[in-house]
Scaffold this motif. Structure first.
Motif, PDB file in Angstrom:
ATOM      1  N   LYS A  93      48.989  17.725  70.009  1.00  0.00           N
ATOM      2  CA  LYS A  93      48.789  18.860  69.096  1.00  0.00           C
ATOM      3  C   LYS A  93      47.562  19.653  69.523  1.00  0.00           C
ATOM      4  O   LYS A  93      46.880  19.288  70.454  1.00  0.00           O
ATOM      5  N   GLY A  94      47.326  20.716  68.791  1.00  0.00           N
ATOM      6  CA  GLY A  94      46.063  21.453  68.942  1.00  0.00           C
ATOM      7  C   GLY A  94      45.994  22.297  70.198  1.00  0.00           C
ATOM      8  O   GLY A  94      47.020  22.674  70.783  1.00  0.00           O
ATOM      9  N   VAL A  95      44.763  22.564  70.615  1.00  0.00           N
ATOM     10  CA  VAL A  95      44.534  23.515  71.697  1.00  0.00           C
ATOM     11  C   VAL A  95      45.165  23.046  73.009  1.00  0.00           C
ATOM     12  O   VAL A  95      45.754  23.845  73.744  1.00  0.00           O
ATOM     13  N   GLY A  96      45.081  21.743  73.298  1.00  0.00           N
ATOM     14  CA  GLY A  96      45.657  21.219  74.541  1.00  0.00           C
ATOM     15  C   GLY A  96      47.141  21.487  74.613  1.00  0.00           C
ATOM     16  O   GLY A  96      47.662  21.996  75.617  1.00  0.00           O
ATOM     17  N   ALA A  97      47.851  21.155  73.530  1.00  0.00           N
ATOM     18  CA  ALA A  97      49.298  21.378  73.482  1.00  0.00           C
ATOM     19  C   ALA A  97      49.596  22.875  73.571  1.00  0.00           C
ATOM     20  O   ALA A  97      50.544  23.292  74.239  1.00  0.00           O
ATOM     21  N   ALA A  98      48.758  23.694  72.923  1.00  0.00           N
ATOM     22  CA  ALA A  98      48.985  25.140  72.917  1.00  0.00           C
ATOM     23  C   ALA A  98      48.857  25.734  74.323  1.00  0.00           C
ATOM     24  O   ALA A  98      49.636  26.600  74.717  1.00  0.00           O
ATOM     25  N   LEU A  99      47.870  25.247  75.084  1.00  0.00           N
ATOM     26  CA  LEU A  99      47.704  25.740  76.451  1.00  0.00           C
ATOM     27  C   LEU A  99      48.964  25.463  77.265  1.00  0.00           C
ATOM     28  O   LEU A  99      49.459  26.318  78.002  1.00  0.00           O
ATOM     29  N   PHE A 100      49.490  24.248  77.122  1.00  0.00           N
ATOM     30  CA  PHE A 100      50.684  23.888  77.881  1.00  0.00           C
ATOM     31  C   PHE A 100      51.934  24.598  77.360  1.00  0.00           C
ATOM     32  O   PHE A 100      52.846  24.883  78.126  1.00  0.00           O
ATOM     33  N   MET A 101      51.959  24.872  76.064  1.00  0.00           N
ATOM     34  CA  MET A 101      53.070  25.637  75.513  1.00  0.00           C
ATOM     35  C   MET A 101      53.199  26.977  76.238  1.00  0.00           C
ATOM     36  O   MET A 101      54.293  27.387  76.626  1.00  0.00           O
ATOM     37  N   THR A 102      52.058  27.643  76.436  1.00  0.00           N
ATOM     38  CA  THR A 102      52.106  28.960  77.080  1.00  0.00           C
ATOM     39  C   THR A 102      52.598  28.828  78.527  1.00  0.00           C
ATOM     40  O   THR A 102      53.325  29.692  79.023  1.00  0.00           O
ATOM     41  N   LEU A 103      52.218  27.732  79.156  1.00  0.00           N
ATOM     42  CA  LEU A 103      52.622  27.511  80.544  1.00  0.00           C
ATOM     43  C   LEU A 103      54.126  27.228  80.642  1.00  0.00           C
ATOM     44  O   LEU A 103      54.844  27.850  81.429  1.00  0.00           O
ATOM     45  N   PHE A 104      54.603  26.285  79.833  1.00  0.00           N
ATOM     46  CA  PHE A 104      56.028  25.932  79.852  1.00  0.00           C
ATOM     47  C   PHE A 104      56.888  27.167  79.559  1.00  0.00           C
ATOM     48  O   PHE A 104      57.843  27.462  80.260  1.00  0.00           O
ATOM     49  N   ARG A 105      56.524  27.856  78.499  1.00  0.00           N
ATOM     50  CA  ARG A 105      57.332  28.993  78.083  1.00  0.00           C
ATOM     51  C   ARG A 105      57.376  30.059  79.178  1.00  0.00           C
ATOM     52  O   ARG A 105      58.435  30.618  79.475  1.00  0.00           O
ATOM     53  N   SER A 106      56.197  30.333  79.780  1.00  0.00           N
ATOM     54  CA  SER A 106      56.122  31.398  80.775  1.00  0.00           C
ATOM     55  C   SER A 106      56.914  31.046  82.023  1.00  0.00           C
ATOM     56  O   SER A 106      57.632  31.887  82.577  1.00  0.00           O
ATOM     57  N   LEU A 107      56.773  29.793  82.476  1.00  0.00           N
ATOM     58  CA  LEU A 107      57.481  29.383  83.690  1.00  0.00           C
ATOM     59  C   LEU A 107      58.990  29.464  83.477  1.00  0.00           C
ATOM     60  O   LEU A 107      59.722  29.982  84.321  1.00  0.00           O
ATOM     61  N   VAL A 108      59.457  28.944  82.349  1.00  0.00           N
ATOM     62  CA  VAL A 108      60.901  28.935  82.080  1.00  0.00           C
ATOM     63  C   VAL A 108      61.424  30.368  81.980  1.00  0.00           C
ATOM     64  O   VAL A 108      62.433  30.727  82.591  1.00  0.00           O
ATOM     65  N   ARG A 109      60.705  31.208  81.246  1.00  0.00           N
ATOM     66  CA  ARG A 109      61.151  32.590  81.056  1.00  0.00           C
ATOM     67  C   ARG A 109      61.171  33.336  82.393  1.00  0.00           C
ATOM     68  O   ARG A 109      62.147  34.003  82.733  1.00  0.00           O
ATOM     69  N   PHE A 120      59.510  29.846  62.901  1.00  0.00           N
ATOM     70  CA  PHE A 120      58.403  29.182  63.591  1.00  0.00           C
ATOM     71  C   PHE A 120      57.216  29.084  62.636  1.00  0.00           C
ATOM     72  O   PHE A 120      56.736  30.103  62.157  1.00  0.00           O
ATOM     73  N   GLN A 121      56.795  27.869  62.351  1.00  0.00           N
ATOM     74  CA  GLN A 121      55.647  27.663  61.454  1.00  0.00           C
ATOM     75  C   GLN A 121      54.711  26.656  62.115  1.00  0.00           C
ATOM     76  O   GLN A 121      55.070  25.478  62.250  1.00  0.00           O
ATOM     77  N   ALA A 122      53.546  27.116  62.521  1.00  0.00           N
ATOM     78  CA  ALA A 122      52.588  26.211  63.163  1.00  0.00           C
ATOM     79  C   ALA A 122      51.873  25.374  62.105  1.00  0.00           C
ATOM     80  O   ALA A 122      51.578  25.871  61.026  1.00  0.00           O
ATOM     81  N   ALA A 123      51.644  24.090  62.422  1.00  0.00           N
ATOM     82  CA  ALA A 123      50.929  23.218  61.483  1.00  0.00           C
ATOM     83  C   ALA A 123      49.437  23.564  61.483  1.00  0.00           C
ATOM     84  O   ALA A 123      48.769  23.484  60.472  1.00  0.00           O
ATOM     85  N   GLN A 124      48.918  23.935  62.652  1.00  0.00           N
ATOM     86  CA  GLN A 124      47.506  24.314  62.765  1.00  0.00           C
ATOM     87  C   GLN A 124      47.456  25.744  63.281  1.00  0.00           C
ATOM     88  O   GLN A 124      48.487  26.388  63.412  1.00  0.00           O
ATOM     89  N   GLU A 125      46.254  26.209  63.616  1.00  0.00           N
ATOM     90  CA  GLU A 125      46.124  27.589  64.106  1.00  0.00           C
ATOM     91  C   GLU A 125      46.978  27.793  65.349  1.00  0.00           C
ATOM     92  O   GLU A 125      47.642  28.814  65.496  1.00  0.00           O
ATOM     93  N   VAL A 126      46.900  26.843  66.273  1.00  0.00           N
ATOM     94  CA  VAL A 126      47.683  26.983  67.501  1.00  0.00           C
ATOM     95  C   VAL A 126      48.696  25.851  67.573  1.00  0.00           C
ATOM     96  O   VAL A 126      48.493  24.794  67.000  1.00  0.00           O
ATOM     97  N   ALA A 127      49.792  26.114  68.307  1.00  0.00           N
ATOM     98  CA  ALA A 127      50.941  25.211  68.220  1.00  0.00           C
ATOM     99  C   ALA A 127      51.384  24.691  69.581  1.00  0.00           C
ATOM    100  O   ALA A 127      51.081  25.276  70.616  1.00  0.00           O
ATOM    101  N   GLY A 128      52.120  23.590  69.552  1.00  0.00           N
ATOM    102  CA  GLY A 128      52.714  23.033  70.771  1.00  0.00           C
ATOM    103  C   GLY A 128      54.208  23.313  70.842  1.00  0.00           C
ATOM    104  O   GLY A 128      54.845  23.103  71.862  1.00  0.00           O
ATOM    105  N   ASP A 129      54.779  23.783  69.740  1.00  0.00           N
ATOM    106  CA  ASP A 129      56.205  24.140  69.718  1.00  0.00           C
ATOM    107  C   ASP A 129      56.404  25.530  70.329  1.00  0.00           C
ATOM    108  O   ASP A 129      55.490  26.354  70.288  1.00  0.00           O
ATOM    109  N   PHE A 130      57.586  25.788  70.825  1.00  0.00           N
ATOM    110  CA  PHE A 130      57.915  27.145  71.253  1.00  0.00           C
ATOM    111  C   PHE A 130      59.425  27.327  71.277  1.00  0.00           C
ATOM    112  O   PHE A 130      60.183  26.368  71.290  1.00  0.00           O
ATOM    113  N   TYR A 131      59.832  28.585  71.240  1.00  0.00           N
ATOM    114  CA  TYR A 131      61.250  28.914  71.381  1.00  0.00           C
ATOM    115  C   TYR A 131      61.337  30.246  72.107  1.00  0.00           C
ATOM    116  O   TYR A 131      60.341  30.981  72.199  1.00  0.00           O
TER     117      TYR A 131
END
Lengths: 406, 126
Positions: free
Chosen positions: A212-228, A180-191
């Protein structure tokens, strides 16, 4: 309209000429021209060569670069002096905010006055120093603000890292590795990769939130948490709870809830994610999956590609009434599953050329013994390809290998 | 108005009047809002059927598809389920170049949006 005496009196009220001797003022007054400009008119244009400076006699002006606002200057202030002194183009534009009256002084006349009148020269230097001090203060304030923002982003990055698995499931017959390598400080990718409670199965997830950026990062945390949370609901309900659902229902429930929650609760933002979610049976190698608009994960062995796990639905979070079809694949001993985000295939080298799926495919196969050895080899090739080119997208890979003889 | 995206609006007449938004340039995170605003304006002015002409769009990111999704949602009240997806009837795409089509397909937007290669055919489909 202005007599020489009136010009002199007016000059005495300006910062630049207030300390200048009467005889010198006479020389200045004779050299300057009175100009009037209507409100809204831009009389200094950024980038133009300038050979005149102005003293504001009445009204006020805005110093700007397009919509970017620098300063307001008022009666008694000097404007346009820099280009006249350094023979360079105008560094900003100046627009009259009100109807204004200006004293205009040509470069040649200014030089003559400066040569004769040391007070004028001193005052011009004084004005320039004051401007420079103002700029330095602005820079310091901007720098401080930027540092604060950078610290906040760093904190965001650290917290976001906790939304990725701190360790991957271990099993004698399987190996799971991730990059996992983020392009910026916060990322939209997750695994994600996690063991199911009370079953010899693991959940596998890879996703990429749009943008990208903070908006994508906020949703990344949401998607990942809901799925998990949804895929392993019993775990969070307590050890003795059992939902007694089959793999199909588990996958369907997890993705339906995640999708509907995002679409209904956050529909206004039009945020969505490509998402691959799978349940792997560690005993049989059977893999049930849903691919919501994600790059097709690849199953391969040493002889080459065996299967592409193509998309089964559009991206997740788009509309709340989606139905999800579950597909099946099998990982046999010696097989490897590679899931990745488009940051891999669309990584660019310094010439702007893409890494491409073809190049990725050419690296599959081979005789890597472990998932981590394979991943390391891909990473080496990929990051050597990117070299010093700037990263525009997050890079994520998830590799699952079934050991030979298992 | 972003310098790297221009959007022209025109009207075509099929069985119903169709508003065509012709985008020219790149659509990404920094300007997708512009496309959304332009579509909202057309919808506010009474447009009910909209065709997004992507012929001259050289690049579209996933953020650009946020605008496409927002327009879909605005125009499609209760879309009919075709198979497993709610298929759009009032919003369609025209002629995306290969690179743009790749993004559209990657995220599965072609599963609920019809894509046409020909303007007359697209207009007649509404």
């Amino acid at each position: 309209m202005f007599t020489t005496e009136e010009k002199k009196r007016t000059l005495q009220n300006t910062k630049l000429f207030s300390a200048v001797a009467d005889s010198a003022l006479t020389q200045v007054a004779a050299a300057l021209k009175v100009v009037t400009i209507q409100a809204g008119e831009t009389f200094i244009h950024k980038g133009d060569m300038g050979t005149t400076m102005y003293v504001i006699v009445a009204g006020y002006v805005r110093v700007h670069d397009g919509d970017l606002m620098f300063n307001y200057l008022h009666q008694g202030d000097v404007v346009g002096e820099m280009s006249v002194l350094d023979h360079d183009v105008r560094s900003a534009s100046v627009t009259a905010e009100t109807d204004i009256t200006l004293f205009q002084l040509e470069q040649q006349a200014l030089y003559e006055v400066m040569a004769d009148q040391v007070d004028v020269t001193r005052e011009i230097i004084h004005v320039l120093c004051q401007r420079l001090r103002g700029r330095i203060q602005d820079w310091a304030a901007d720098y401080q603000q930027r540092r604060t923002l950078e610290r906040e982003l760093e904190i965001g990055r650290e917290i976001q890292a906790s939304f990725l698995p701190s360790q991957l499931p271990q099993d004698p017959n399987w190996e799971i590795a991730a990059c996992f390598q983020a392009a910026q400080e916060v990322a939209g990718d997750f695994y994600d990769a996690f063991a199911l409670p009370q079953e010899r199965k693991v959940g596998l997830v890879i996703g990429d939130v749009c943008g990208k950026g903070v908006g994508a990062a906020l949703f990344m945390t949401l998607f990942r948490s809901l799925v998990r949370a949804m895929t392993t609901a019993e775990h969070y309900l307590g050890q003795d709870q059992t939902l007694a659902v089959d793999d199909f229902t588990r996958l369907q429930n997890s993705l339906t809830l995640t999708n509907n929650y995002i679409a209904q609760t956050h529909g206004q933002t039009s945020m969505f994610a490509s998402l691959f979610l799978a349940l792997l049976n560690l005993d049989t190698g059977v893999l049930y999956y849903i691919n919501g608009g994600h790059e097709a994960p690849i199953i391969f062995n040493q002889h080459g590609v065996k299967a592409y796990l193509e998309r089964t639905s559009p991206a997740i979070g788009l509309f709340s009434n989606m139905r999800y079809q579950i597909q099946e694949a099998v990982l046999e001993p010696g097989d490897t599953l590679l899931a990745f985000t488009d940051g891999v295939t669309e990584a660019k080298n310094s010439q702007g050329e893409l890494f491409t799926e073809e190049r990725l495919l050419s690296l599959l196969g081979g005789s890597d013994v472990t998932a981590s050895a394979f991943l390391e080899r891909i990473e080496q090739q990929l990051f050597a390809y990117i070299a010093d080119a700037s990263r525009s997208d997050d890079i994520t890979m998830l590799v699952v290998k079934r050991r030979v003889g298992s | 108005m972003s310098a790297d995206l221009q959007i022209a609006v025109s009207q075509e007449q099929g069985r119903v009047p169709v508003t065509v938004l012709s985008a020219n340039g790149e659509i990404g995170a920094h300007n997708y809002q512009q496309l959304q605003d332009q579509a909202n304006e057309a919808i506010a002015a009474g447009a009910t059927d909209l065709l997004l002409d992507l012929t001259h769009v050289s690049y579209m990111s996933s953020a650009g598809l946020r605008a496409v999704h927002a327009i879909y949602k605005k125009l499609e009240g209760q879309p009919e389920m075709v198979g497993n997806v709610p298929k759009a009837a009032h919003f369609k795409l025209l002629n995306p170049p290969e690179a743009v089509l790749k993004v559209i397909k990657a995220l599965g937007f072609d599963m609920f949006l019809e894509i046409y290669a020909d303007l007359a055919e697209a207009v007649a489909s509404f």
